[in-house]
Design a protein around this motif. Structure first.
Motif, PDB file in Angstrom:
ATOM      1  N   GLN A 215      38.225  33.537  40.840  1.00 18.59           N
ATOM      2  CA  GLN A 215      37.873  33.559  42.305  1.00 18.59           C
ATOM      3  C   GLN A 215      38.372  32.398  43.096  1.00 18.59           C
ATOM      4  O   GLN A 215      38.087  32.491  44.132  1.00 18.59           O
ATOM      5  CB  GLN A 215      36.269  33.682  42.419  1.00 18.59           C
TER       6      GLN A 215
ATOM      7  N   LEU B  24      28.449  34.300  39.884  1.00 19.07           N
ATOM      8  CA  LEU B  24      28.687  36.118  39.924  1.00 19.07           C
ATOM      9  C   LEU B  24      28.004  36.502  41.471  1.00 19.07           C
ATOM     10  O   LEU B  24      27.102  37.518  40.917  1.00 19.07           O
ATOM     11  CB  LEU B  24      28.193  36.831  38.599  1.00 19.07           C
ATOM     12  N   GLN B  25      28.073  36.297  42.259  1.00 11.05           N
ATOM     13  CA  GLN B  25      27.349  36.520  43.489  1.00 11.05           C
ATOM     14  C   GLN B  25      28.121  37.456  44.281  1.00 11.05           C
ATOM     15  O   GLN B  25      27.663  38.205  45.118  1.00 11.05           O
ATOM     16  CB  GLN B  25      26.608  35.457  44.285  1.00 11.05           C
TER      17      GLN B  25
ATOM     18  N   HIS C   9      30.580  40.375  44.978  1.00  7.38           N
ATOM     19  CA  HIS C   9      31.426  41.841  44.662  1.00  7.38           C
ATOM     20  C   HIS C   9      32.607  42.115  45.214  1.00  7.38           C
ATOM     21  O   HIS C   9      32.965  41.500  46.389  1.00  7.38           O
ATOM     22  CB  HIS C   9      30.102  42.975  45.079  1.00  7.38           C
ATOM     23  N   PRO C  10      33.669  42.577  44.604  1.00  5.96           N
ATOM     24  CA  PRO C  10      33.405  43.440  43.440  1.00  5.96           C
ATOM     25  C   PRO C  10      33.410  42.400  42.136  1.00  5.96           C
ATOM     26  O   PRO C  10      33.430  42.909  41.044  1.00  5.96           O
ATOM     27  CB  PRO C  10      34.461  44.513  43.449  1.00  5.96           C
TER      28      PRO C  10
ATOM     29  N   ALA D  21      32.096  40.470  40.752  1.00  4.74           N
ATOM     30  CA  ALA D  21      30.618  40.341  39.812  1.00  4.74           C
ATOM     31  C   ALA D  21      30.549  41.501  38.891  1.00  4.74           C
ATOM     32  O   ALA D  21      29.934  41.421  37.720  1.00  4.74           O
ATOM     33  CB  ALA D  21      29.432  40.184  40.609  1.00  4.74           C
ATOM     34  N   GLY D  22      31.364  42.663  38.954  1.00  8.12           N
ATOM     35  CA  GLY D  22      31.184  43.650  38.314  1.00  8.12           C
ATOM     36  C   GLY D  22      31.982  43.620  36.992  1.00  8.12           C
ATOM     37  O   GLY D  22      32.031  44.152  36.112  1.00  8.12           O
TER      38      GLY D  22
ATOM     39  N   ASN E  37      31.060  43.359  33.293  1.00  8.97           N
ATOM     40  CA  ASN E  37      30.328  44.728  32.540  1.00  8.97           C
ATOM     41  C   ASN E  37      31.434  45.740  32.598  1.00  8.97           C
ATOM     42  O   ASN E  37      31.084  46.984  32.072  1.00  8.97           O
ATOM     43  CB  ASN E  37      29.251  45.223  33.946  1.00  8.97           C
TER      44      ASN E  37
ATOM     45  N   GLY F 113      24.393  36.827  36.163  1.00 10.48           N
ATOM     46  CA  GLY F 113      24.512  38.349  36.476  1.00 10.48           C
ATOM     47  C   GLY F 113      24.123  38.806  35.190  1.00 10.48           C
ATOM     48  O   GLY F 113      22.813  38.587  34.825  1.00 10.48           O
TER      49      GLY F 113
END
Ligand code: CNA
Length: 281
Positions: A119, A215-216, A218-219, A221-222, A225, A242
């Motif tokens: 990021q 991890l605040q 998005h996207p 932060a996904g 997973n 997260g």
């Protein structure tokens, strides 16, 4: 996760077990996900750390809320706060990659890095020698810039001068005069197409390392997973973030990420190579 839940893939939830997993050859597609926390040791503040983060220090800029500095609508009305901040974050000789950056470069050198999703907009990944085709700059970077109206690119050397003086550059194409903005992703803007083109790499991971991110956002932060639940995930961060810590093979390394990475390098027998590569950068 409760302590007596056994891991599914690792022999135990520890860095030693993660190192064994890598050394056994079972982790050949390591996916790394990073944020501002891996660059704080380089002297670049993150956003959200209390007291030291940029958001805590933006009061002087009279913003409605700290996030406004990266908000396109706000930027169009008042680009000055962004350019005040850009001076702090702008890539250049001022900042040197950290041990964490160099560790990721070692993974690439050993053919183990499937993809780095960052990021960060500071370009320190490239400076550390991570091959550009293994980096997805999910929020863009300061490497290029253009007019927000006519999209005409703006010359890098000129941009550097403006940023150094914390002045706002304007499009120099005949009669345009639109605001110039680096190609970093503001709130409300789409992520670069590379993010969506490469997102499948996160699903293919056989080991995930998450480093220095809250991890605040998005996207992005996904991403942690997206792989199978059996894929071990290691978090190197000052705090829990997260969903890390909820799966059976999540290893939590809470504390400074450079310190955590050095421990993993010790377990892997890579520590001398790590320190030497970092020193000689
Ligand atoms: P963030 O929201 O500021 O979170 C940073 C995270 O890192 C927090 O959870 C901290 O606890 C943690 N952290 C800070 N220092 C360390 C350390 N030494 N060791 C381990 N953990 C640490 O930043 P994110 O990256 O999660 O937020 C996304 C934004 C921040 C992105 O859009 C970036 O563009 C933006 N940003 C980038 C930079 C940069 O390029 N260096 C700097 C500041 C902000």
């Amino acid at each position: 996760i409760s302590e007596d839940t056994p891991p599914l893939t690792l022999s135990e939830r520890s860095l030693a077990a993660v190192a064994d997993f890598i050394k056994s050859g079972k982790a050949r597609r390591i996916v790394v996900m990073t944020g501002a926390g891996i660059s704080t040791a380089a002297g670049i503040p993150d956003f959200r750390s209390p007291d030291t983060g940029l958001y805590a220090n933006l009061a002087a800029l009279n913003l409605p809320e700290p996030e406004a500095v990266f908000d396109l609508t706000f930027f169009c009305e008042n680009p000055r706060p962004f350019y005040a901040l850009a001076r702090e974050l702008y890539p250049g000789a001022r900042y040197r990659p950290t041990v964490s950056h160099v560790f990721i470069a070692l993974l690439a050198r050993k053919g183990l890095l499937h993809m780095l999703f960052t990021q960060n907009i500071d370009c320190l990944e490239r400076a550390a020698g991570i091959p550009p085709d293994r980096i997805v700059e999910a929020h863009g970077s300061f490497a290029t810039q253009r007019c927000i109206d006519c999209k005409e690119p703006f010359e890098e050397a000129r941009m550097r001068d403006f940023v150094a003086r914390a002045e706002v550059p304007r499009c120099e194409r005949d009669g345009c005069g639109g605001l110039v903005k680096p190609d970093i992703v503001f709130f409300g803007e789409a992520l670069p197409s590379a993010f969506f083109e490469q997102i499948g790499k996160a699903k293919e991971a056989d080991l995930i390392l998450v480093m220095g991110t809250s991890l605040q956002v998005h996207p992005f932060a996904g991403l942690p997973n997206m792989a199978d639940e059996k894929v071990p995930r290691v978090l190197f961060n000052l705090e829990q973030v997260g969903s890390l810590g909820t799966q059976a093979d999540d290893v939590m390394v809470l504390g400074d990420c450079d310190a955590g990475v050095r421990k993993l390098a010790d377990e892997l027998g890579w520590r001398d190579e790590l320190e030497k590569t970092w020193r000689e950068l």
